[in-house]
Design an enzyme around this catalytic site. Structure first.
Site, PDB file in Angstrom:
ATOM      1  N   GLY A 136      47.343  34.317  93.861  1.00 50.77           N
ATOM      2  CA  GLY A 136      46.326  33.519  93.353  1.00 50.77           C
ATOM      3  C   GLY A 136      46.808  33.551  91.943  1.00 50.77           C
ATOM      4  O   GLY A 136      47.955  33.704  91.335  1.00 50.77           O
ATOM      5  N   ARG A 137      45.812  33.561  90.941  1.00 52.24           N
ATOM      6  CA  ARG A 137      45.852  33.582  89.637  1.00 52.24           C
ATOM      7  C   ARG A 137      46.385  34.809  89.186  1.00 52.24           C
ATOM      8  O   ARG A 137      47.481  34.744  88.358  1.00 52.24           O
ATOM      9  CB  ARG A 137      44.582  33.346  88.831  1.00 52.24           C
ATOM     10  CG  ARG A 137      43.770  32.148  88.967  1.00 52.24           C
ATOM     11  CD  ARG A 137      42.300  32.137  88.726  1.00 52.24           C
ATOM     12  NE  ARG A 137      41.743  32.787  89.689  1.00 52.24           N
ATOM     13  CZ  ARG A 137      40.574  32.322  90.124  1.00 52.24           C
ATOM     14  NH1 ARG A 137      40.144  31.109  90.282  1.00 52.24           N
ATOM     15  NH2 ARG A 137      39.911  32.962  91.094  1.00 52.24           N
ATOM     16  N   ILE A 138      45.951  35.933  89.405  1.00 53.15           N
ATOM     17  CA  ILE A 138      46.563  37.188  88.970  1.00 53.15           C
ATOM     18  C   ILE A 138      47.789  37.455  89.742  1.00 53.15           C
ATOM     19  O   ILE A 138      48.728  37.979  89.048  1.00 53.15           O
ATOM     20  CB  ILE A 138      45.386  38.498  89.320  1.00 53.15           C
ATOM     21  CG1 ILE A 138      44.126  38.193  88.322  1.00 53.15           C
ATOM     22  CG2 ILE A 138      46.134  39.580  88.764  1.00 53.15           C
ATOM     23  CD1 ILE A 138      43.002  38.992  88.892  1.00 53.15           C
TER      24      ILE A 138
ATOM     25  N   ARG B 251      46.708  33.413 102.763  1.00 49.34           N
ATOM     26  CA  ARG B 251      46.207  32.771 103.904  1.00 49.34           C
ATOM     27  C   ARG B 251      47.125  31.638 104.213  1.00 49.34           C
ATOM     28  O   ARG B 251      47.379  31.423 105.390  1.00 49.34           O
ATOM     29  CB  ARG B 251      44.860  32.254 103.937  1.00 49.34           C
ATOM     30  CG  ARG B 251      43.654  33.463 103.830  1.00 49.34           C
ATOM     31  CD  ARG B 251      42.414  33.169 103.565  1.00 49.34           C
ATOM     32  NE  ARG B 251      42.132  32.761 102.096  1.00 49.34           N
ATOM     33  CZ  ARG B 251      41.153  32.479 101.555  1.00 49.34           C
ATOM     34  NH1 ARG B 251      40.101  32.499 102.190  1.00 49.34           N
ATOM     35  NH2 ARG B 251      41.017  32.017 100.389  1.00 49.34           N
ATOM     36  N   SER B 252      47.753  30.945 103.132  1.00 47.09           N
ATOM     37  CA  SER B 252      48.653  29.901 103.419  1.00 47.09           C
ATOM     38  C   SER B 252      49.724  29.864 102.439  1.00 47.09           C
ATOM     39  O   SER B 252      49.388  30.588 100.984  1.00 47.09           O
ATOM     40  CB  SER B 252      47.772  28.519 103.441  1.00 47.09           C
ATOM     41  OG  SER B 252      47.214  28.449 102.210  1.00 47.09           O
TER      42      SER B 252
ATOM     43  N   ARG C  97      40.561  45.359  95.539  1.00 48.16           N
ATOM     44  CA  ARG C  97      39.340  45.908  95.942  1.00 48.16           C
ATOM     45  C   ARG C  97      39.644  47.345  96.707  1.00 48.16           C
ATOM     46  O   ARG C  97      40.435  46.739  97.410  1.00 48.16           O
ATOM     47  CB  ARG C  97      38.278  45.106  96.394  1.00 48.16           C
ATOM     48  CG  ARG C  97      37.744  43.978  95.668  1.00 48.16           C
ATOM     49  CD  ARG C  97      36.497  44.742  94.668  1.00 48.16           C
ATOM     50  NE  ARG C  97      35.783  43.737  93.859  1.00 48.16           N
ATOM     51  CZ  ARG C  97      36.361  43.269  92.474  1.00 48.16           C
ATOM     52  NH1 ARG C  97      37.304  43.982  91.956  1.00 48.16           N
ATOM     53  NH2 ARG C  97      35.685  42.531  91.917  1.00 48.16           N
TER      54      ARG C  97
ATOM     55  N   ASP D 271      44.123  51.407  91.224  1.00 46.91           N
ATOM     56  CA  ASP D 271      42.796  51.049  90.338  1.00 46.91           C
ATOM     57  C   ASP D 271      41.380  50.850  90.952  1.00 46.91           C
ATOM     58  O   ASP D 271      40.516  51.333  90.174  1.00 46.91           O
ATOM     59  CB  ASP D 271      43.218  49.757  89.561  1.00 46.91           C
ATOM     60  CG  ASP D 271      42.180  49.499  88.477  1.00 46.91           C
ATOM     61  OD1 ASP D 271      41.826  50.262  87.798  1.00 46.91           O
ATOM     62  OD2 ASP D 271      41.783  48.380  88.436  1.00 46.91           O
TER      63      ASP D 271
ATOM     64  N   GLU E 235      33.656  53.460  94.940  1.00 43.03           N
ATOM     65  CA  GLU E 235      33.542  53.923  93.505  1.00 43.03           C
ATOM     66  C   GLU E 235      32.345  54.309  92.959  1.00 43.03           C
ATOM     67  O   GLU E 235      31.498  53.651  93.788  1.00 43.03           O
ATOM     68  CB  GLU E 235      33.968  52.829  92.664  1.00 43.03           C
ATOM     69  CG  GLU E 235      35.641  52.320  92.946  1.00 43.03           C
ATOM     70  CD  GLU E 235      36.084  51.077  92.536  1.00 43.03           C
ATOM     71  OE1 GLU E 235      35.544  50.693  91.642  1.00 43.03           O
ATOM     72  OE2 GLU E 235      37.069  50.441  92.753  1.00 43.03           O
TER      73      GLU E 235
ATOM     74  N   HIS F  39      39.292  51.956  87.761  1.00 42.20           N
ATOM     75  CA  HIS F  39      39.076  50.536  87.882  1.00 42.20           C
ATOM     76  C   HIS F  39      39.044  50.017  86.445  1.00 42.20           C
ATOM     77  O   HIS F  39      37.858  49.436  85.869  1.00 42.20           O
ATOM     78  CB  HIS F  39      37.704  50.183  88.586  1.00 42.20           C
ATOM     79  CG  HIS F  39      37.346  48.998  89.087  1.00 42.20           C
ATOM     80  ND1 HIS F  39      36.662  48.443  89.954  1.00 42.20           N
ATOM     81  CD2 HIS F  39      38.015  47.619  88.526  1.00 42.20           C
ATOM     82  CE1 HIS F  39      36.572  47.070  90.383  1.00 42.20           C
ATOM     83  NE2 HIS F  39      37.513  46.730  89.290  1.00 42.20           N
TER      84      HIS F  39
HETATM   85  P1  NAP Z   1      42.303  34.072  93.454  1.00 41.82           P
HETATM   86  O1  NAP Z   1      43.218  33.078  92.372  1.00 41.82           O
HETATM   87  O2  NAP Z   1      41.401  33.437  94.192  1.00 41.82           O
HETATM   88  O3  NAP Z   1      43.533  34.589  94.368  1.00 41.82           O
HETATM   89  C1  NAP Z   1      43.283  35.165  95.654  1.00 41.82           C
HETATM   90  C2  NAP Z   1      44.717  35.188  96.534  1.00 41.82           C
HETATM   91  O4  NAP Z   1      44.156  36.095  97.776  1.00 41.82           O
HETATM   92  C3  NAP Z   1      44.955  34.097  96.958  1.00 41.82           C
HETATM   93  O5  NAP Z   1      46.585  34.097  97.176  1.00 41.82           O
HETATM   94  C4  NAP Z   1      44.626  34.192  98.476  1.00 41.82           C
HETATM   95  O6  NAP Z   1      45.473  33.354  99.273  1.00 41.82           O
HETATM   96  C5  NAP Z   1      44.692  35.461  98.816  1.00 41.82           C
HETATM   97  N1  NAP Z   1      43.804  35.814  99.967  1.00 41.82           N
HETATM   98  C6  NAP Z   1      42.217  35.472 100.045  1.00 41.82           C
HETATM   99  N2  NAP Z   1      41.768  35.851 101.382  1.00 41.82           N
HETATM  100  C7  NAP Z   1      43.005  36.388 101.780  1.00 41.82           C
HETATM  101  C8  NAP Z   1      43.225  36.925 103.307  1.00 41.82           C
HETATM  102  N3  NAP Z   1      42.106  36.983 104.007  1.00 41.82           N
HETATM  103  N4  NAP Z   1      44.415  37.410 103.713  1.00 41.82           N
HETATM  104  C9  NAP Z   1      45.345  37.256 102.750  1.00 41.82           C
HETATM  105  N5  NAP Z   1      45.356  36.822 101.463  1.00 41.82           N
HETATM  106  C10 NAP Z   1      44.126  36.202 101.163  1.00 41.82           C
HETATM  107  O7  NAP Z   1      41.929  35.400  92.916  1.00 41.82           O
HETATM  108  P2  NAP Z   1      42.366  36.100  91.440  1.00 41.82           P
HETATM  109  O8  NAP Z   1      41.693  35.551  90.190  1.00 41.82           O
HETATM  110  O9  NAP Z   1      43.856  36.126  91.660  1.00 41.82           O
HETATM  111  O10 NAP Z   1      41.782  37.406  91.663  1.00 41.82           O
HETATM  112  C11 NAP Z   1      42.212  38.422  92.988  1.00 41.82           C
HETATM  113  C12 NAP Z   1      41.136  39.450  93.068  1.00 41.82           C
HETATM  114  O11 NAP Z   1      41.516  40.483  92.048  1.00 41.82           O
HETATM  115  C13 NAP Z   1      39.898  39.268  92.710  1.00 41.82           C
HETATM  116  O12 NAP Z   1      39.073  38.551  93.569  1.00 41.82           O
HETATM  117  C14 NAP Z   1      39.287  40.730  92.632  1.00 41.82           C
HETATM  118  O13 NAP Z   1      38.708  41.376  93.878  1.00 41.82           O
HETATM  119  C15 NAP Z   1      40.630  41.248  92.134  1.00 41.82           C
HETATM  120  N6  NAP Z   1      40.269  41.977  90.657  1.00 41.82           N
HETATM  121  C16 NAP Z   1      40.535  43.219  90.272  1.00 41.82           C
HETATM  122  C17 NAP Z   1      40.426  43.527  89.070  1.00 41.82           C
HETATM  123  C18 NAP Z   1      40.547  44.973  88.694  1.00 41.82           C
HETATM  124  O14 NAP Z   1      39.752  45.299  87.682  1.00 41.82           O
HETATM  125  N7  NAP Z   1      41.043  45.636  89.288  1.00 41.82           N
HETATM  126  C19 NAP Z   1      40.118  42.569  88.092  1.00 41.82           C
HETATM  127  C20 NAP Z   1      40.105  41.187  88.339  1.00 41.82           C
HETATM  128  C21 NAP Z   1      40.180  40.781  89.597  1.00 41.82           C
HETATM  129  P3  NAP Z   1      45.160  31.600  99.426  1.00 41.82           P
HETATM  130  O15 NAP Z   1      45.756  31.133  98.418  1.00 41.82           O
HETATM  131  O16 NAP Z   1      45.815  31.394 100.955  1.00 41.82           O
HETATM  132  O17 NAP Z   1      43.630  31.441  99.679  1.00 41.82           O
END
Ligand code: NAP
Length: 317
Positions: A153-155, A175-176, A232, A256, A261, A279
């Protein structure tokens, strides 16, 4: 003068968010945890909740707030919020995507380099005066190796952008597939792990991804492979990871985030082949200020009757 809307905080929010909130709302700081009687008195008036990515906003909590209209999370992950219950009540949920992509991606690369090049051990080698007695054991080269991203996704894409500069081969699972991206897609984390030197987890948390990285995926990653988790703690089976690290099933892990936690199991803390940080994915002054501003903007927009800058996907029309 009209009274300010009542807002409940459900996390220890930074002063640079609390202060603007206090200018626009009657703020009740974590009353539900700190003062039950005061919470009971305020609950019928509360129209907004503000919390962090780790906050729990359960259906039970929302049920006690009959006037609740919006939950604003300072963080992109909102797996602690019962979004289905919020939607069923017509409560909006907002978060702060994008503004933290750089920091979380930077940390992912830092963790990869730290575990591969053994930076914490190298620092200790110098500090503890061990250098004159001889060099450190050789480390593992990162440039040119294979990165597998669980989540694109974004990150995930920001991590891939950085990994390109290290000449890494990049593949992913999600997922896709995203056909627009120039990276190989694998249908499962296990299949991805078999072709990865570094498996980096960056999916949302919650029920759908719980223990997605299990013993089988770790076996597929293999004794030369490293696991990095910046998503997470719930996404990785922590007990299976500890066993895999103890038995040399994988080479190492850099984490992280953790299952429970801020408690990190002693068995994990005792291992030499891990890098552990508390974290801190988005924990820079610049990014936390940007996240606070967005969390505030979401609230302001709602009470001004304007579209939210960043409602969560489930609450978008
Ligand atoms: P995002 O743009 O929504 O991207 C999420 C990615 O995960 C997408 O590629 C999605 O696939 C995939 N995904 C979702 N459900 C899945 C599943 N059941 N099986 C396999 N892949 C799956 O989110 P983002 O902005 O990149 O952020 C991602 C996550 O990083 C956040 O939700 C948060 O939990 C974590 N995070 C952690 C920190 C930290 O401090 N460590 C900071 C910020 C965020 P699809 O495209 O196919 O839906």
């Amino acid at each position: 003068m009209a009274s300010l809307p009542d807002l409940l905080t459900v996390a220890r929010l930074a002063p640079f968010l609390i202060e603007p909130l206090q200018g626009a709302f009657t703020v009740h700081e974590r009353l539900h945890e700190l003062d039950t009687a005061a919470f009971e008195r305020a609950a019928p008036r509360i129209r907004a909740i503000c919390g962090s990515g780790e906050s729990k906003v359960s259906a039970e909590l929302m049920a006690r707030l009959p006037k609740l209209e919006i939950v604003s999370i300072m963080g992109v992950g909102y797996d602690g919020v019962d979004v289905a219950a919020a939607k069923a009540r017509g409560v909006m949920v907002a978060h702060t995507p994008d503004v933290l992509n750089d920091d979380v991606a930077d940390l992912a690369l830092a963790l990869m380099l730290n575990i591969a090049r053994r930076i914490p051990q190298a620092d200790q080698h110098v500090r503890l005066g061990q250098w004159p007695a001889g060099p450190m054991p050789l480390a593992r080269k990162m440039s040119g190796s294979r990165l597998g991203l669980v989540g694109m996704g974004r990150i995930g894409q920001a991590i891939a952008d950085r990994a390109k500069a290290f000449g890494m081969t990049i593949a992913y699972t999600a997922r896709s597939a995203r056909p627009g991206l120039p990276y190989a897609f694998h249908a499962t984390p296990r299949a991805l792990a078999t072709v990865s030197d570094f498996l980096v987890v960056i999916t949302p948390g919650g029920a759908a991804t719980r223990k997605l990285i299990d013993a089988e995926v770790l076996r597929a990653l293999g004794p030369e492979g490293y696991l990095v988790n910046v998503a997470r703690g719930s996404v990785v089976d922590e007990a299976a990871l500890v066993t895999a690290l103890q038995q040399g099933v994988i080479a190492g892990a850099a984490l992280d985030v953790f299952e429970n936690e801020p408690n990190v199991p002693e068995a994990l803390r005792a291992l030499p082949n891990v890098v552990l940080v508390p974290h801190i994915g988005s924990a820079t002054v610049q990014t936390r200020h940007a996240m606070a501003a967005r969390a505030f903007d979401n609230l302001q927009a709602h009470f001004a009757g304007k579209p939210l800058p960043s409602a969560v996907r489930e609450c978008q029309q």
